[in-house]
Design a protein around this motif. Structure first.
Motif, PDB file in Angstrom:
ATOM      1  N   GLU A   9      -0.918  -7.339   4.360  1.00 43.73           N
ATOM      2  CA  GLU A   9      -0.436  -5.996   4.291  1.00 43.73           C
ATOM      3  C   GLU A   9       0.096  -5.465   5.725  1.00 43.73           C
ATOM      4  O   GLU A   9       0.971  -4.899   5.977  1.00 43.73           O
ATOM      5  CB  GLU A   9      -1.807  -5.004   4.142  1.00 43.73           C
ATOM      6  CG  GLU A   9      -2.237  -4.862   2.857  1.00 43.73           C
ATOM      7  CD  GLU A   9      -3.187  -3.923   2.706  1.00 43.73           C
ATOM      8  OE1 GLU A   9      -3.873  -3.577   3.581  1.00 43.73           O
ATOM      9  OE2 GLU A   9      -3.513  -3.704   1.385  1.00 43.73           O
ATOM     10  N   SER A  10      -0.594  -6.277   6.937  1.00 50.48           N
ATOM     11  CA  SER A  10       0.043  -5.929   7.969  1.00 50.48           C
ATOM     12  C   SER A  10       1.419  -6.437   8.492  1.00 50.48           C
ATOM     13  O   SER A  10       2.370  -5.693   9.047  1.00 50.48           O
ATOM     14  CB  SER A  10      -0.937  -6.613   9.125  1.00 50.48           C
ATOM     15  OG  SER A  10      -2.226  -6.246   9.158  1.00 50.48           O
ATOM     16  N   LYS A  19       7.151  -5.471   8.740  1.00 50.36           N
ATOM     17  CA  LYS A  19       8.588  -5.558   8.219  1.00 50.36           C
ATOM     18  C   LYS A  19       9.267  -4.250   7.828  1.00 50.36           C
ATOM     19  O   LYS A  19      10.341  -3.892   7.883  1.00 50.36           O
ATOM     20  CB  LYS A  19       8.456  -6.451   7.099  1.00 50.36           C
ATOM     21  CG  LYS A  19       8.298  -8.012   7.894  1.00 50.36           C
ATOM     22  CD  LYS A  19       8.389  -9.045   6.387  1.00 50.36           C
ATOM     23  CE  LYS A  19       8.303 -10.533   7.055  1.00 50.36           C
ATOM     24  NZ  LYS A  19       8.510 -11.706   6.108  1.00 50.36           N
ATOM     25  N   ILE A  20       8.458  -3.392   6.864  1.00 51.95           N
ATOM     26  CA  ILE A  20       8.815  -2.315   6.697  1.00 51.95           C
ATOM     27  C   ILE A  20       9.328  -1.299   7.730  1.00 51.95           C
ATOM     28  O   ILE A  20      10.298  -0.745   7.697  1.00 51.95           O
ATOM     29  CB  ILE A  20       8.196  -1.410   5.648  1.00 51.95           C
ATOM     30  CG1 ILE A  20       7.697  -2.263   4.209  1.00 51.95           C
ATOM     31  CG2 ILE A  20       8.317  -0.042   5.174  1.00 51.95           C
ATOM     32  CD1 ILE A  20       6.490  -1.833   3.332  1.00 51.95           C
ATOM     33  N   LYS A  21       8.532  -1.356   8.713  1.00 52.40           N
ATOM     34  CA  LYS A  21       8.855  -0.323  10.002  1.00 52.40           C
ATOM     35  C   LYS A  21       9.982  -0.826  10.649  1.00 52.40           C
ATOM     36  O   LYS A  21      10.548   0.065  11.150  1.00 52.40           O
ATOM     37  CB  LYS A  21       7.520  -0.341  10.989  1.00 52.40           C
ATOM     38  CG  LYS A  21       6.548   0.511  10.512  1.00 52.40           C
ATOM     39  CD  LYS A  21       5.311   0.191  11.537  1.00 52.40           C
ATOM     40  CE  LYS A  21       4.275   1.289  11.034  1.00 52.40           C
ATOM     41  NZ  LYS A  21       3.215   1.254  12.122  1.00 52.40           N
ATOM     42  N   LYS A  22      10.367  -2.191  10.437  1.00 51.94           N
ATOM     43  CA  LYS A  22      11.715  -2.796  10.835  1.00 51.94           C
ATOM     44  C   LYS A  22      12.917  -2.827   9.896  1.00 51.94           C
ATOM     45  O   LYS A  22      13.935  -2.681  10.527  1.00 51.94           O
ATOM     46  CB  LYS A  22      11.537  -4.087  11.372  1.00 51.94           C
ATOM     47  CG  LYS A  22      10.501  -4.252  12.441  1.00 51.94           C
ATOM     48  CD  LYS A  22      10.495  -5.847  12.921  1.00 51.94           C
ATOM     49  CE  LYS A  22       9.479  -6.091  13.838  1.00 51.94           C
ATOM     50  NZ  LYS A  22       9.292  -7.596  14.166  1.00 51.94           N
ATOM     51  N   MET A  37       9.648  -3.216   1.530  1.00 48.42           N
ATOM     52  CA  MET A  37       9.225  -2.172   0.640  1.00 48.42           C
ATOM     53  C   MET A  37       9.156  -2.416  -0.797  1.00 48.42           C
ATOM     54  O   MET A  37       8.383  -1.892  -1.405  1.00 48.42           O
ATOM     55  CB  MET A  37      10.225  -1.010   1.059  1.00 48.42           C
ATOM     56  CG  MET A  37       9.928   0.056   0.637  1.00 48.42           C
ATOM     57  SD  MET A  37       8.337   0.794   1.235  1.00 48.42           S
ATOM     58  CE  MET A  37       7.661   1.984  -0.027  1.00 48.42           C
ATOM     59  N   ASP A  38      10.148  -3.144  -1.211  1.00 50.96           N
ATOM     60  CA  ASP A  38      10.189  -3.488  -2.802  1.00 50.96           C
ATOM     61  C   ASP A  38       8.794  -4.148  -3.125  1.00 50.96           C
ATOM     62  O   ASP A  38       8.364  -3.813  -4.101  1.00 50.96           O
ATOM     63  CB  ASP A  38      11.320  -4.331  -3.204  1.00 50.96           C
ATOM     64  CG  ASP A  38      12.555  -3.530  -3.234  1.00 50.96           C
ATOM     65  OD1 ASP A  38      12.755  -2.348  -3.367  1.00 50.96           O
ATOM     66  OD2 ASP A  38      13.867  -4.241  -3.037  1.00 50.96           O
ATOM     67  N   ILE A  39       8.369  -5.131  -2.290  1.00 54.63           N
ATOM     68  CA  ILE A  39       7.295  -5.848  -2.658  1.00 54.63           C
ATOM     69  C   ILE A  39       6.172  -4.832  -2.438  1.00 54.63           C
ATOM     70  O   ILE A  39       5.155  -5.129  -3.378  1.00 54.63           O
ATOM     71  CB  ILE A  39       7.068  -6.827  -1.533  1.00 54.63           C
ATOM     72  CG1 ILE A  39       7.891  -8.153  -1.612  1.00 54.63           C
ATOM     73  CG2 ILE A  39       5.630  -7.803  -1.446  1.00 54.63           C
ATOM     74  CD1 ILE A  39       8.131  -9.115  -0.473  1.00 54.63           C
ATOM     75  N   LEU A  94       7.232   7.773  -1.342  1.00 56.35           N
ATOM     76  CA  LEU A  94       8.162   8.638  -0.462  1.00 56.35           C
ATOM     77  C   LEU A  94       7.275   9.116   0.760  1.00 56.35           C
ATOM     78  O   LEU A  94       7.780   9.163   2.088  1.00 56.35           O
ATOM     79  CB  LEU A  94       8.935   9.844  -1.205  1.00 56.35           C
ATOM     80  CG  LEU A  94      10.082   9.547  -1.986  1.00 56.35           C
ATOM     81  CD1 LEU A  94      10.329  10.665  -2.872  1.00 56.35           C
ATOM     82  CD2 LEU A  94      11.130   8.676  -1.428  1.00 56.35           C
ATOM     83  N   ARG A  95       6.222  10.051   0.609  1.00 53.79           N
ATOM     84  CA  ARG A  95       5.465  10.270   1.585  1.00 53.79           C
ATOM     85  C   ARG A  95       5.028   9.255   2.527  1.00 53.79           C
ATOM     86  O   ARG A  95       4.848   9.407   3.762  1.00 53.79           O
ATOM     87  CB  ARG A  95       4.320  11.002   1.068  1.00 53.79           C
ATOM     88  CG  ARG A  95       4.624  12.448   0.813  1.00 53.79           C
ATOM     89  CD  ARG A  95       3.506  13.440   0.552  1.00 53.79           C
ATOM     90  NE  ARG A  95       3.889  14.613  -0.130  1.00 53.79           N
ATOM     91  CZ  ARG A  95       2.939  15.671  -0.619  1.00 53.79           C
ATOM     92  NH1 ARG A  95       1.992  15.632   0.001  1.00 53.79           N
ATOM     93  NH2 ARG A  95       3.468  16.809  -1.117  1.00 53.79           N
ATOM     94  N   PHE A  96       4.634   8.040   1.823  1.00 53.73           N
ATOM     95  CA  PHE A  96       4.180   7.032   2.571  1.00 53.73           C
ATOM     96  C   PHE A  96       5.394   6.486   3.710  1.00 53.73           C
ATOM     97  O   PHE A  96       5.115   6.235   4.851  1.00 53.73           O
ATOM     98  CB  PHE A  96       3.883   5.790   1.754  1.00 53.73           C
ATOM     99  CG  PHE A  96       3.423   4.617   2.573  1.00 53.73           C
ATOM    100  CD1 PHE A  96       2.149   4.556   3.411  1.00 53.73           C
ATOM    101  CD2 PHE A  96       4.442   3.510   2.710  1.00 53.73           C
ATOM    102  CE1 PHE A  96       1.963   3.278   4.162  1.00 53.73           C
ATOM    103  CE2 PHE A  96       4.095   2.325   3.056  1.00 53.73           C
ATOM    104  CZ  PHE A  96       3.020   2.147   3.988  1.00 53.73           C
ATOM    105  N   LEU A  97       6.388   6.519   3.358  1.00 54.51           N
ATOM    106  CA  LEU A  97       7.681   5.996   4.120  1.00 54.51           C
ATOM    107  C   LEU A  97       7.927   7.169   5.085  1.00 54.51           C
ATOM    108  O   LEU A  97       8.013   6.741   6.337  1.00 54.51           O
ATOM    109  CB  LEU A  97       9.092   5.914   3.162  1.00 54.51           C
ATOM    110  CG  LEU A  97       8.901   4.562   2.427  1.00 54.51           C
ATOM    111  CD1 LEU A  97      10.283   4.734   1.605  1.00 54.51           C
ATOM    112  CD2 LEU A  97       8.827   3.311   3.377  1.00 54.51           C
TER     113      LEU A  97
END
Length: 182
Positions: free
Chosen positions: A3-4, A9-12, A18-20, A52-55
């Motif tokens: 998860e970390s 990676k999503i933050k970058k 994000m798909d994963i 969407l809220r998570f993002l």
């Protein structure tokens, strides 16, 4: 992928990550929301809103536990928001029965009716009691995991669980829905 690393990676801006994440957690969140909302069409929209809220809040997200627990908390809040906006009232419209070809039709319909009746009783509980029952029995989370999701002591979760079961038993005993042998 843990998860970390996925969050990093999503933050970058990694769209694959994000798909994963969505593919991994969507089924759990959708199942939770659909049980909470009792309306399938609405559950899909709300599940999308959870991600969407998570993002939206990802830049301020601090990983303190399991990501799934954080998503359950978001889902619970989105459901509450939806009820407030729509001033939810107890209208259950059409019932869709999904019956597999290889099962006994009669048994499938009875099971579906029992499930829907149970969900109606659960919907009469307050929000936290609903969450405890749904997360405990439908998602097999422990009291500790539920406490982590809601940031409350385990003893509080246990007492709310007991209160919910007592209230469900009372509601079911007082009636409303009658089963007849077919």
């Amino acid at each position: 992928m843990n998860e970390s690393n996925l969050i990093r990676k999503i933050k970058k801006g990694d769209e694959n990550a994000m798909d994963i994440l969505i593919q991994s957690y969507y089924p759990f969140i959708y199942a939770y929301v659909s049980r909470k909302m009792l309306m399938d069409d609405c559950a899909k929209d709300i599940t999308q809103e959870v991600f969407l809220r998570f993002l939206r809040y990802l830049p301020t997200y601090r990983q303190e536990g399991k990501l799934l627990h954080y998503l359950y908390r978001i889902a619970s809040n989105v459901c509450k928001d939806y009820y407030r906006k729509m001033q939810y009232h107890e209208d259950i419209s059409e019932l869709d029965y999904m019956i597999e070809d290889d099962t006994n039709v009669h048994e499938s319909i009875l099971n579906q009716l029992k499930y829907e009746e149970l969900m109606l009783w659960i919907s009469k509980l307050n929000d936290i009691q609903q969450d405890v029952i749904i997360l405990k029995y439908f998602h097999q989370l422990t009291f500790k995991e539920i406490a982590d999701i809601h940031h409350i002591p385990v003893s509080t979760v246990k007492s709310r669980h007991t209160q919910a079961l007592i209230k469900l038993r009372k509601l079911m005993k007082e009636g409303g829905f009658q089963h007849e042998k077919i």
